[in-house]
Write a protein that holds these residues in place. Sequence first.
Motif, mmCIF file in Angstrom:
data_model
loop_
_atom_site.group_PDB
_atom_site.id
_atom_site.type_symbol
_atom_site.label_atom_id
_atom_site.label_comp_id
_atom_site.label_asym_id
_atom_site.label_seq_id
_atom_site.Cartn_x
_atom_site.Cartn_y
_atom_site.Cartn_z
ATOM 1 N N GLY A 258 0.758 -1.230 0.000
ATOM 2 C CA GLY A 258 0.000 0.000 0.000
ATOM 3 C C GLY A 258 0.794 1.288 0.000
ATOM 4 N N ALA A 259 2.100 1.221 -0.203
ATOM 5 C CA ALA A 259 2.900 2.447 -0.194
ATOM 6 C C ALA A 259 2.579 3.302 -1.422
ATOM 7 C CB ALA A 259 4.394 2.115 -0.167
ATOM 8 N N ASP A 260 2.714 4.602 -1.255
ATOM 9 C CA ASP A 260 2.471 5.558 -2.332
ATOM 10 C C ASP A 260 3.603 5.500 -3.352
ATOM 11 O OD1 ASP A 260 3.194 8.753 -3.056
ATOM 12 O OD2 ASP A 260 1.128 8.122 -3.396
ATOM 13 N N LEU A 261 3.244 5.519 -4.639
ATOM 14 C CA LEU A 261 4.246 5.400 -5.698
ATOM 15 C C LEU A 261 5.245 6.556 -5.663
ATOM 16 C CD1 LEU A 261 4.742 3.322 -7.963
ATOM 17 C CD2 LEU A 261 3.591 4.870 -9.527
ATOM 18 N N ARG A 262 4.779 7.748 -5.328
ATOM 19 C CA ARG A 262 5.677 8.908 -5.238
ATOM 20 C C ARG A 262 6.701 8.719 -4.124
ATOM 21 N NH1 ARG A 262 6.068 12.371 -9.594
ATOM 22 N NH2 ARG A 262 4.008 12.644 -10.501
ATOM 23 N N ALA A 263 6.264 8.145 -3.013
ATOM 24 C CA ALA A 263 7.191 7.898 -1.899
ATOM 25 C C ALA A 263 8.252 6.879 -2.302
ATOM 26 C CB ALA A 263 6.421 7.408 -0.671
ATOM 27 N N ILE A 264 7.818 5.836 -3.032
ATOM 28 C CA ILE A 264 8.774 4.829 -3.511
ATOM 29 C C ILE A 264 9.759 5.463 -4.473
ATOM 30 C CG2 ILE A 264 9.013 2.661 -4.799
ATOM 31 C CD1 ILE A 264 6.225 1.890 -3.772
ATOM 32 N N GLN A 265 9.270 6.341 -5.348
ATOM 33 C CA GLN A 265 10.145 7.052 -6.292
ATOM 34 C C GLN A 265 11.234 7.814 -5.553
ATOM 35 O OE1 GLN A 265 8.224 10.261 -8.335
ATOM 36 N NE2 GLN A 265 10.055 10.861 -9.464
ATOM 37 N N GLU A 271 14.606 9.664 -11.064
ATOM 38 C CA GLU A 271 14.372 11.034 -11.508
ATOM 39 C C GLU A 271 12.963 11.202 -12.054
ATOM 40 O OE1 GLU A 271 16.494 14.277 -14.496
ATOM 41 O OE2 GLU A 271 17.649 12.615 -13.663
ATOM 42 N N SER A 272 12.468 10.157 -12.716
ATOM 43 C CA SER A 272 11.138 10.211 -13.321
ATOM 44 C C SER A 272 10.224 9.169 -12.694
ATOM 45 C CB SER A 272 11.228 9.974 -14.831
ATOM 46 O OG SER A 272 9.948 9.787 -15.392
ATOM 47 N N ILE A 273 8.971 9.539 -12.484
ATOM 48 C CA ILE A 273 7.986 8.607 -11.926
ATOM 49 C C ILE A 273 7.730 7.448 -12.875
ATOM 50 C CG2 ILE A 273 5.973 9.821 -12.867
ATOM 51 C CD1 ILE A 273 6.148 8.187 -9.385
ATOM 52 N N THR A 274 7.955 7.649 -14.178
ATOM 53 C CA THR A 274 7.716 6.572 -15.151
ATOM 54 C C THR A 274 8.647 5.386 -14.911
ATOM 55 O OG1 THR A 274 9.197 7.624 -16.749
ATOM 56 C CG2 THR A 274 6.865 8.135 -16.928
ATOM 57 N N THR A 275 9.844 5.649 -14.397
ATOM 58 C CA THR A 275 10.762 4.553 -14.067
ATOM 59 C C THR A 275 10.198 3.723 -12.929
ATOM 60 O OG1 THR A 275 12.596 6.000 -14.675
ATOM 61 C CG2 THR A 275 13.157 3.992 -13.493
ATOM 62 N N THR A 276 9.620 4.389 -11.949
ATOM 63 C CA THR A 276 9.060 3.694 -10.787
ATOM 64 C C THR A 276 7.799 2.931 -11.163
ATOM 65 O OG1 THR A 276 9.795 5.649 -9.555
ATOM 66 C CG2 THR A 276 8.533 4.015 -8.334
ATOM 67 N N GLU A 277 7.082 3.426 -12.168
ATOM 68 C CA GLU A 277 5.797 2.833 -12.535
ATOM 69 C C GLU A 277 5.919 1.404 -13.053
ATOM 70 O OE1 GLU A 277 4.186 5.686 -15.221
ATOM 71 O OE2 GLU A 277 3.076 6.741 -13.660
#
Length: 299
Positions: A258-265, A271-277
């Motif tokens: 349940g962690a937030d994707l932005r926090a994981i980034q 550098e980009s959220i697309t990498t984390t996605e």
Amino acid sequence: MDWNRALKDYQNYLRLERGLSENSIINYSLDVKKLVGWLNINAIQISPISITEETLQQFIYEIAKKVNPRSQSRLISGLKGFFNYLIFEDYRTTNPLDLIEAPNLGRKLPDTLAIEEIDAIIKAIDLGSNLGERNRAIVETLYACGLRVSELTNLKISDLYFEEGFIKVTGKGDKERLVPIGTNTIKFIEIYRKEIRIHHKIDPKAKDTLFLNQHGRQLTRAMIFTIVKRLAEKANIQKNISPHTFRHSFATHLLENGADLRAIQQMLGHESITTTEIYTHIDRKHLTEVINRFHPRKG
């Protein structure tokens, strides 16, 4: 402008303007060197300013016979970066690789470990050996903080802010970030630091380096790979394991819980959220369960 001059200037650009690590600079340079080597072998005398799309197509065609599609795609991407640099510096007006398409690879999902497999790897560590406590602290830190292997080997004692519950990590391009660290991992690092490391004869250059080899020097990336591979074999895990596997597992398990994707980034230093996605594609079953549990119109 000859190739040697162009490559040297490109390396300086990557180092000073882009702030890339030496490993990244070496990889980008190898792409250009492969092209130069091919030109030399085929006695093609042409400068980086005048080389044409046709010549590069022939080069890519020849390379495609020898490497897999992923390596071919990586090479094309690296060379595009080189010619974009020449455009940026006004040596060229066009990129001869713009119309050359890389192979369609699809999306490669990273390998991950189950929590039980991580536990098995940690249990495989011989804590009775001189290096056992160090290796446990290394594996725990890789998984608990999601570090790249270079970030782990470069971790300093002065980067540890245990009272605040953070470590300072220097990532790609020397960008610093603060990553939370749990109490268990702090405990294992402190055992290693205060009971094992303190007895090392430490090289003056590595005085502030946290993880050391038997000679009191900074561990190499290759040594971390070796440690992880041997532990995985000992734990009878059949997957292809590397230090990066723990980083992928860190992100995947956070997302699944349940962690937030932005926090994981932020924690991964992407550098980009697309990498984390990419992690949102790993466990579709889990995401389906989330929808079924939380969406108001699930029925």
